[in-house]
Design an enzyme around this catalytic site. Structure first.
Site, PDB file in Angstrom:
ATOM      1  CB  SER A   1      -0.893   0.011   1.245  1.00 17.30           C
ATOM      2  OG  SER A   1      -1.536   1.263   1.413  1.00 17.30           O
TER       3      SER A   1
ATOM      4  CE1 TYR B   1      -4.432  -2.128   4.893  1.00 14.23           C
ATOM      5  CE2 TYR B   1      -3.320  -0.046   4.457  1.00 14.23           C
ATOM      6  CZ  TYR B   1      -3.976  -1.174   3.999  1.00 14.23           C
ATOM      7  OH  TYR B   1      -4.153  -1.352   2.656  1.00 14.23           O
TER       8      TYR B   1
END
Length: 269
Positions: free
Chosen positions: A145, A159
């Site tokens: 990401s 995350y």
């Protein structure tokens, strides 16, 4: 006259989290390129529906598995061995988000999250790496990401660390396996139209400029193309590449301050 030996079974691409979003689009893109597929995710009905569609283009195997189960990676590889399926390409895409601050979720939920996001990735890669190396054209595509390239945000505490791990893991694997022709890539997309924010229940609260949203099919194509070129890091979208270049030039204190100001605007907690 001696009979010709049978042609070797072509190497498959194993795509985790293939039932929706970027994983589904990666599967579709590989099918378009004629690469046979193994699709895995928790939602078997979605996998079978996708497989039926893609079988018009390539051979497709379906193995439903929940990677939050510590036994799932070994079970998945054992099932592939039983079916005689040889993996040439591994796409570690399965993942999700847990909105909220660290203490707002139970530890069991955090443990399951890290199992899916990091531990299962490591184990699947470890188990399949000998076959990927032996192929001579092996590929590993880890869907990380853009969060891995920025200071961590307020909320979804694990995350960004998990995605940062995938980036460093990809870099190490790329160096270790280059001598066998294996390309390893960390795909780092920004905000992408998919079910991600629907599942976390945050889509209605997202306040992101329309120009920063990416299409899942564009992300999939960029990741596969970059992987084939041997790029270790792929950042889809010119706006994100510019932002990445800017953030690298900023003092860490300034970048942290920028993230603190924007965390609640982009992802309220």
């Amino acid at each position: 006259m001696p009979s010709a030996s049978p042609a070797p079974t072509p190497g498959y691409a194993l795509v985790t989290g293939a039932s929706s979003g970027i994983g589904e689009r990666i599967a579709r893109e590989y099918a378009r390129r004629g690469v046979p597929l193994v699709l895995t995710a928790r939602r078997a009905h979605r996998l079978h529906a996708l497989a039926e569609e893609l079988r018009a283009q390539v051979a497709v195997e379906v193995v439903a598995a929940d990677l939050a189960d510590p036994a799932a990676p070994a079970g998945l590889v054992e099932e592939l061995d039983r079916r005689g399926v040889r993996i040439r390409i591994l796409v570690n895409n399965a993942g999700y988000g847990m909105p909220g601050r660290y203490r707002s979720s139970d530890w069991a939920d955090h443990a399951a999250f890290m199992q899916v996001m990091t531990t299962a990735v490591c184990e699947l890669t470890w188990r399949l790496l000998p076959a990927i190396r032996a192929d001579g054209r092996g590929r590993i595509l880890n869907v990380a990401s853009f969060a891995a390239l920025m200071p961590a945000a307020d909320g979804q505490t694990l995350y960004a660390p998990a995605k940062s791990f995938l980036l460093k893991f990809s870099e190490a694997l790329a160096l270790e396996n280059a001598d066998r022709g294996v390309h390893v890539t960390a795909l780092c997309p920004g905000f992408t139209y998919s079910e991600f924010h629907d599942i976390t229940g945050t889509r209605g609260r997202m306040r992101v400029s329309p120009g920063m949203w990416l299409q899942a099919e564009d992300v999939a194509r960029a990741g596969i193309d970059g992987n084939e070129r041997g790029q270790v890091l792929v950042v889809p979208g010119w706006r994100y590449r510019v932002l990445h270049a800017i953030v690298k030039l900023l003092p860490h204190r300034v970048a942290m301050g920028m993230m603190a100001r924007n965390s609640r605007r982009v992802r309220p907690v």
